[in-house]
Scaffold this active site. Structure first.
Site, PDB file in Angstrom:
ATOM      1  N   ASP A   1       0.853  -1.186   0.000  1.00 61.43           N
ATOM      2  CA  ASP A   1       0.000   0.000   0.000  1.00 61.43           C
ATOM      3  C   ASP A   1       0.891   1.239   0.000  1.00 61.43           C
ATOM      4  O   ASP A   1       1.681   1.437   0.916  1.00 61.43           O
ATOM      5  CB  ASP A   1      -0.867  -0.060   1.271  1.00 61.43           C
TER       6      ASP A   1
ATOM      7  N   THR B   1      -3.275   5.061  -3.767  1.00 68.10           N
ATOM      8  CA  THR B   1      -2.237   5.879  -3.126  1.00 68.10           C
ATOM      9  C   THR B   1      -0.948   5.867  -3.934  1.00 68.10           C
ATOM     10  O   THR B   1      -0.272   6.878  -4.059  1.00 68.10           O
ATOM     11  CB  THR B   1      -1.954   5.362  -1.711  1.00 68.10           C
ATOM     12  N   THR B   2      -0.626   4.688  -4.494  1.00 65.66           N
ATOM     13  CA  THR B   2       0.602   4.602  -5.300  1.00 65.66           C
ATOM     14  C   THR B   2       0.453   5.450  -6.555  1.00 65.66           C
ATOM     15  O   THR B   2       1.372   6.166  -6.943  1.00 65.66           O
ATOM     16  CB  THR B   2       0.884   3.138  -5.681  1.00 65.66           C
TER      17      THR B   2
ATOM     18  N   ASP C   1      -8.623  -1.103   2.270  1.00 64.68           N
ATOM     19  CA  ASP C   1      -8.699  -0.431   0.965  1.00 64.68           C
ATOM     20  C   ASP C   1      -9.966  -0.836   0.225  1.00 64.68           C
ATOM     21  O   ASP C   1     -10.670  -0.005  -0.337  1.00 64.68           O
ATOM     22  CB  ASP C   1      -7.475  -0.782   0.100  1.00 64.68           C
TER      23      ASP C   1
END
Length: 544
Positions: A61, A94-95, A391
């Site tokens: 994550d 998020t990445t 997530d």
């Protein structure tokens, strides 16, 4: 005549300005992106991070990784912050946010070095983001809410897409169903706190279960506990914040007694106070007694003799979730144990899960809460599973609230890239170059998906560009067959709000970093100041 230099800042202050420091800030952001670059997508790798205390975390994550990296560079911290904000707002992507922001900066680095003013770039980026968001809203597909079955299927696909890039991708069918069921049990506001996650070592991942109600670990218990029944049909539940123990008054009071009888009376009083409390609880008709404070051995025996179940030292959040599920309210005294402050459920039982015992409350009347019990081998693996499910849960919540979706797997990025590239050719001036650069930067997502899976990225991107130019709107990377595919048919879906949030956050961060033209670092206070006398501007001491 020489002018004396004005010393404005403290000794040792480091200030850099102009183009070189902007370029160095951009480079710092590239380094941050390098750290999470390989975790993107279904074929992404995981990172093992060991913190200063020696605790190892294995994660995929982006936000978790960036939180655990102790970033000190001030400009690069911005990227960490947008990853955190994406995690809090949407939960997934998020990445991609970090990658996009770094790529925007990388594309304009050459323009900065050639002396283009940052404000022009910022203006172009704002225009481009505005256009991109508008385009996403235009082409996103709305979800029909009327048909429950269809909506469930759709949410499951969104959850599966979110789990695709995680460690538990192998079990995504099993978990995406569980996540959707869990979110569906909540009320309209979909509060995250009402989904409890408990991790139990041992067993296989498939042994994980979803409890429609509350489950928590058996609390510390005294003698007499094993005599209590462990299963009730339709019990009344008393929720207390009361200590049911003998209070030794000698600790906090001074009592002077003349005779043994007086002393005995004091001891008896202590007992009678306790028994009085216990009697009231028993009379109220409650069958299960939960308390936040300890329930002592005398009370445990007393309840066991009367077929009541009790648990002391229950964690506050578990107690609150039980209250939300079973009704009733938490009492701070046993004076008014009426029926309306007692909760109830259809079945209470204590079950062995792995090496632990769990108390389950099932069939709660107000069940707006549920508990997911995760099983698995290593601790790091369980923690990563929990993060992955978090997530997926966030994604499902978002998909319920904002009912439009787009295709993932780099499809939406390629479509926006094509749209912006076409748009840029229709405007004159420097904006044309910059919106073109923005369009090129969007291609980082499909490119990185290919790189992480070990494909020839240039080849696949060329195919994608051609396909999108011919109107294949939802074509993206097909990771399984090293080719391109219509990701909308392939059910690689995500809520459009994820992409909108990612784009706006990334371009805001890029603009923020571009608008900085001077970095001033104050010296650390802990550094010993220069010895007085021989500092700069303090003059030389007179030779007497």
């Amino acid at each position: 005549m020489m002018s004396t230099p004005v010393i404005l800042l403290k000794e040792g202050t480091d200030s850099s300005q102009g183009v070189p420091q902007l370029v160095s800030n951009i480079n710092a952001c590239q380094v941050i992106a390098e750290a999470v670059r390989t975790t993107l997508g279904p074929r992404g790798m995981d990172k093992l991070i060991v913190d200063s205390r020696g605790k190892a975390t294995i994660s995929n994550d982006g936000a978790t990784i960036l939180k655990l990296l102790d970033v000190v560079h001030p400009a690069a911290k911005t990227l960490v912050d947008i990853a955190k904000s994406q995690d809090a707002e949407v939960g997934d992507g998020t990445t991609s946010v970090t990658l996009l922001a770094a790529e925007f900066l990388k594309q304009v680095k050459s323009y900065i070095e050639e002396g283009m003013h940052p404000q022009i770039i910022i203006r172009a980026f704002r225009t481009a983001t505005h256009l991109a968001v508008k385009k996403i809203k235009e082409i996103s597909v709305a979800v029909k809410k009327d048909d429950k079955q269809e909506q469930m299927g759709l949410l499951e696909r969104c959850a599966a897409t979110a789990l695709n890039s995680k460690l538990i991708a192998g079990q995504k069918e099993f978990f995406s169903k569980m996540v959707v069921d869990a979110v569906m049990m909540l009320d309209e506001l979909l509060p995250l706190k009402m989904i409890g996650m408990k991790k139990v070592h041992g067993g296989a991942l498939e042994d994980s279960q979803l409890v429609a109600g509350v489950a928590f670990k058996k609390t510390f218990s005294y003698a007499g506990f094993e005599m209590q029944p462990k299963c009730y049909q339709n019990p009344k539940i008393a929720l207390l914040n009361v200590e049911l123990e003998l209070k030794a008054e000698k600790d906090n009071a001074e009592v002077r007694v003349k005779s043994v009888e007086d002393y005995q009376a004091i001891v008896d009083a202590e007992w009678s106070i306790l028994y009085d409390k216990l009697e009231k609880i028993y009379k109220s008709g409650a069958k299960v007694v939960l308390s936040k404070l300890p329930i002592g051995d005398v009370a445990t025996q007393y309840f066991a003799d009367r077929d009541l179940f009790c648990a002391g030292r229950v964690q506050e959040e578990d107690l609150k979730r039980t209250m939300m599920a079973c009704g009733g309210s938490i009492q701070t005294s046993v004076g008014s144990m009426t029926d309306d402050v007692l909760g109830e459920c259809a079945l209470f039982e204590e079950v062995q899960v792995g090496g632990e015992r769990y108390n389950f409350f099932k069939g709660c009347p107000k069940a707006k809460t549920c508990t997911i019990i995760l099983r698995g081998g290593a601790e790091q693996f369980l923690e990563e599973t929990e993060r992955s499910l978090h997530d997926a849960i966030m994604i499902v919540r978002r998909a319920i609230k904002n009912d439009s979706i787009v295709a993932g797997g780099g499809a939406i990025e390629m479509e926006l890239s094509r749209y912006l590239r076409d748009y840029s050719r229709s405007i004159p001036g420097k904006q044309q170059l910059l919106i073109g650069a923005y369009a090129k930067a969007l291609e980082i997502i499909p490119r990185q998906l290919c790189d992480n899976a070990g494909f020839d990225a240039t080849n696949i991107l060329n195919k994608l560009r051609a396909k999108h130019a011919q109107g294949g709107m939802w074509y993206g990377v097909d990771v399984n067959n090293e080719d391109i595919a219509d990701n909308f048919q392939a059910c690689v879906w995500e809520p459009s709000v994820v992409r909108i949030n990612a784009l706006t956050a990334a371009s805001e961060a890029a603009c923020l970093i571009l608008s900085v033209d001077e970095t001033i670092k104050n010296p650390r206070a802990s550094m010993d100041a220069l010895p007085a006398g021989r500092g700069r501007g303090r003059g030389r001491p007179h030779a007497h």
